[in-house]
Write an enzyme that holds these catalytic residues in place. Structure first.
Site, PDB file in Angstrom:
ATOM      1  N   GLU A  54     -18.733   4.330  13.005  1.00 57.25           N
ATOM      2  CA  GLU A  54     -18.686   2.892  12.701  1.00 57.25           C
ATOM      3  C   GLU A  54     -17.962   2.107  13.796  1.00 57.25           C
ATOM      4  OE1 GLU A  54     -18.709   1.430   8.635  1.00 57.25           O
ATOM      5  OE2 GLU A  54     -16.701   0.666   9.020  1.00 57.25           O
ATOM      6  N   TYR A  72     -14.844 -11.025  12.375  1.00 57.36           N
ATOM      7  CA  TYR A  72     -14.828 -10.092  11.256  1.00 57.36           C
ATOM      8  C   TYR A  72     -13.904 -10.559  10.127  1.00 57.36           C
ATOM      9  CZ  TYR A  72     -14.091  -5.347   9.214  1.00 57.36           C
ATOM     10  OH  TYR A  72     -13.991  -4.256   8.409  1.00 57.36           O
ATOM     11  N   TYR A  73     -12.665 -10.892  10.460  1.00 61.76           N
ATOM     12  CA  TYR A  73     -11.695 -11.213   9.419  1.00 61.76           C
ATOM     13  C   TYR A  73     -11.531 -12.717   9.209  1.00 61.76           C
ATOM     14  CZ  TYR A  73     -10.427  -6.278   9.861  1.00 61.76           C
ATOM     15  OH  TYR A  73     -10.456  -4.908   9.884  1.00 61.76           O
ATOM     16  N   THR A 129     -15.295  -2.282   2.654  1.00 66.57           N
ATOM     17  CA  THR A 129     -14.116  -2.742   1.898  1.00 66.57           C
ATOM     18  C   THR A 129     -13.105  -3.396   2.821  1.00 66.57           C
ATOM     19  OG1 THR A 129     -12.423  -2.059   0.312  1.00 66.57           O
ATOM     20  CG2 THR A 129     -12.768  -0.584   2.151  1.00 66.57           C
ATOM     21  N   THR A 130     -12.336  -4.311   2.255  1.00 67.88           N
ATOM     22  CA  THR A 130     -11.118  -4.728   2.937  1.00 67.88           C
ATOM     23  C   THR A 130      -9.925  -4.068   2.252  1.00 67.88           C
ATOM     24  OG1 THR A 130      -9.881  -6.622   3.758  1.00 67.88           O
ATOM     25  CG2 THR A 130     -10.667  -6.795   1.504  1.00 67.88           C
ATOM     26  N   TYR A 163     -10.168   6.547  10.800  1.00 66.09           N
ATOM     27  CA  TYR A 163     -10.037   5.540  11.850  1.00 66.09           C
ATOM     28  C   TYR A 163      -9.606   6.294  13.093  1.00 66.09           C
ATOM     29  CZ  TYR A 163     -10.157   1.952   8.246  1.00 66.09           C
ATOM     30  OH  TYR A 163     -10.532   1.139   7.214  1.00 66.09           O
ATOM     31  N   ARG A 181     -12.864   9.097   5.460  1.00 72.63           N
ATOM     32  CA  ARG A 181     -13.296   8.496   6.732  1.00 72.63           C
ATOM     33  C   ARG A 181     -12.061   8.383   7.592  1.00 72.63           C
ATOM     34  NH1 ARG A 181     -13.098   2.394   6.464  1.00 72.63           N
ATOM     35  NH2 ARG A 181     -12.079   1.920   4.479  1.00 72.63           N
ATOM     36  N   HIS A 194      -4.808  -9.904   7.554  1.00 69.36           N
ATOM     37  CA  HIS A 194      -5.506  -9.469   8.769  1.00 69.36           C
ATOM     38  C   HIS A 194      -5.298 -10.508   9.855  1.00 69.36           C
ATOM     39  CE1 HIS A 194      -7.855  -5.933   7.648  1.00 69.36           C
ATOM     40  NE2 HIS A 194      -8.019  -6.463   6.450  1.00 69.36           N
ATOM     41  N   ARG A 203       0.842  -1.204   0.000  1.00 72.11           N
ATOM     42  CA  ARG A 203       0.000   0.000   0.000  1.00 72.11           C
ATOM     43  C   ARG A 203       0.872   1.246   0.000  1.00 72.11           C
ATOM     44  NH1 ARG A 203      -5.032  -1.109   4.125  1.00 72.11           N
ATOM     45  NH2 ARG A 203      -5.685  -3.048   3.133  1.00 72.11           N
ATOM     46  N   ARG A 260      -3.172  -0.921   9.671  1.00 67.50           N
ATOM     47  CA  ARG A 260      -2.856  -0.977   8.240  1.00 67.50           C
ATOM     48  C   ARG A 260      -1.766  -0.004   7.834  1.00 67.50           C
ATOM     49  NH1 ARG A 260      -4.421  -5.255   8.353  1.00 67.50           N
ATOM     50  NH2 ARG A 260      -5.010  -5.564   6.198  1.00 67.50           N
ATOM     51  N   ASP A 274      -6.937  -9.355   0.394  1.00 68.56           N
ATOM     52  CA  ASP A 274      -6.360  -8.946   1.672  1.00 68.56           C
ATOM     53  C   ASP A 274      -6.503  -9.968   2.802  1.00 68.56           C
ATOM     54  OD1 ASP A 274      -5.127  -7.545   3.633  1.00 68.56           O
ATOM     55  OD2 ASP A 274      -6.633  -5.945   3.806  1.00 68.56           O
ATOM     56  N   ASP A 279     -14.288   5.691  12.578  1.00 75.77           N
ATOM     57  CA  ASP A 279     -14.348   4.231  12.632  1.00 75.77           C
ATOM     58  C   ASP A 279     -13.463   3.764  13.788  1.00 75.77           C
ATOM     59  OD1 ASP A 279     -14.178   1.484  12.237  1.00 75.77           O
ATOM     60  OD2 ASP A 279     -14.132   1.654  10.045  1.00 75.77           O
ATOM     61  N   HIS A 283     -20.062  -3.439  10.441  1.00 75.46           N
ATOM     62  CA  HIS A 283     -19.786  -4.435   9.402  1.00 75.46           C
ATOM     63  C   HIS A 283     -20.635  -5.679   9.648  1.00 75.46           C
ATOM     64  CE1 HIS A 283     -16.078  -2.518   7.849  1.00 75.46           C
ATOM     65  NE2 HIS A 283     -16.043  -2.011   9.063  1.00 75.46           N
TER      66      HIS A 283
END
Ligand code: GAE
Ligand code: MG
Ligand code: MG
Length: 396
Positions: free
Chosen positions: A219, A89-90, A294-295, A164, A162, A45, A15, A383, A42, A193, A244
């Site tokens: 979120e 979640y992941y 999204t991931t 985090y 957005r 995680h 990234r 991330r 992805d 988030d 989510h």
């Protein structure tokens, strides 16, 4: 039509933040010469263990070779048996189901000579509004860099962001303040988030502090699967709350407890188109809206997400897929198109998902299998690249 073989390729793509993600492409080959392609995006995680790609290939071959891809529902049920819901979640099994279901949809649409949108009930829109992520601040010293991200993404057409938030509220506030003074009404903050890192009460306190900066929604402001905490939070704030969706059980718990206003649905976290459409339909029946989460998919997976968003009647908030502007590279032959902060659906005339993969490039970028780098816990959660030397505790 019969599936004759299954292929799996793993690619590692960094990234812009420096964090490297592993993605897999699954190919379903058939006796009619048509190949369906799915993206498992992805895998990088938590939990920090890696799948065995060779073993997964054998499992998928065992289940899919000889089968008619038109048996979409039966195949999805079998995959749900092999890779069950875990309320996490992941959950990597969900990513696997997503890739296979996406490849099946691509295959069926290609065999009919139509775009996947045709299998999803058509298009209600040709583009979906999205927002660019600002990854979590751990210190005030990171604010300047994140303001620079807003500056450069605004130039690329993204006017909604957005954030985090929650680990360092002073930094969150300094960032929001910086955005307001530098960009004013040219930039909108869609959400704060909290990524389930906080209990709902501290999340509430921080939200009260940050909400005056005109955020649109909040979120994940409670621990994972704490549907009552989410509801408590929701009742205490005026802002809409989103969460989510990662399992049907969790979705049904959130509906029963009236925990949220919006369900964040992404193909990867719920297991593909069929599962995502069921989740969106449940939300619609319950009178709730959805946004496409999204991931951070590559271009191919992003196009698939756009197709989902194009088909949903209750898509009524800004969505999240921006992978093509988060990663430094991709493997599709053409870049997925964004215009004025909207993600455009692939052209309706293009069969299947509507995006081609450059398989020579996959060959060049591919790795033997899944493996973990030296990412630390905070990097995995946030991330970003390491902010602290490896081995340093991130629990304060
Ligand atoms: O929470 C979110 O809305 C994210 O998109 C979250 O899932 C991220 O961790 C994302 C990423 O890899 O950046 O998966
Ligand atoms: Mg989120
Ligand atoms: Mg991700």
């Amino acid at each position: 039509m019969k599936i004759t073989d299954v292929k799996l390729d793993v690619v590692r793509i960094p990234r812009e933040t420096g964090f490297v993600c592993e993605h897999a492409f699954v190919r379903l080959l058939t006796d009619e010469g048509i190949t369906g392609v799915g993206e498992m995006s992805d895998f990088s995680h938590l939990p920090k263990y890696a799948l065995d790609a060779a073993d997964l290939t054998v499992t998928l071959r065992r289940q899919l070779v000889g089968r008619d891809p038109h048996e979409l529902s039966a195949l999805n049920l079998e995959l749900a048996g092999l890779f069950p819901e875990t309320m996490y979640y992941y959950e990597k099994g969900t990513f696997i189901r997503c890739g296979v279901d996406m490849a099946l949809h691509d295959l069926l649409a290609k065999s009919l000579g139509v775009n996947v949108s045709r299998l999803l009930g058509g298009r209600l829109r040709d583009k979906i509004k999205v927002c660019y992520p600002i990854f979590r601040h751990r210190s005030v010293s990171e604010v300047a860099d994140n303001l620079a991200v807003v500056r450069s993404k605004l130039e690329q057409g993204f006017d909604v962001f957005r954030l985090y938030a929650g680990v360092n509220p002073d930094a969150d506030e300094a960032f929001l303040d910086g955005v307001r003074s530098e960009f004013g009404s040219r930039v909108t903050i869609k959400s704060l988030d909290y990524s389930h890192l906080l209990d709902w009460k501290p999340a509430l306190r921080i939200t009260r502090r940050l909400a005056p900066y005109d955020v649109q929604l909040v979120e994940s402001p409670a621990f994972r699967n704490d549907v009552e905490g989410l509801r408590n939070f929701r009742m205490a704030v005026d802002l809409p709350v989103s969460e989510h969706v990662w399992s049907f059980k969790q979705l049904s718990d959130m509906i029963r407890h009236d925990s949220v206003d919006l369900f964040n649905i992404a193909l990867i976290f719920i297991g593909g188109f069929e599962a995502a459409r069921k989740a969106a339909a449940a939300a619609e029946v319950a009178g709730k809206g959805v946004l496409i989460g999204t991931t951070q998919e590559l271009g191919y997976g992003t196009a698939a997400q756009a197709l989902l968003g194009g088909a949903l009647a209750n898509l009524n908030a800004v969505s999240d897929p921006t992978g093509p502007y988060v990663y430094t590279d991709d493997v599709s032959t053409e870049k997925v198109r964004y215009e004025d902060g909207y993600l455009l659906l692939p052209e309706l005339a293009k069969p299947g998902i509507g995006v081609e993969i450059d398989w020579d490039k996959v060959e060049r970028l591919k790795t033997e299998g899944f493996s973990w780098g030296d990412q630390e816990l905070a990097q995995l959660q946030d991330r970003t690249r390491a902010a602290k030397p490896p081995g340093t505790s991130v629990i304060s």
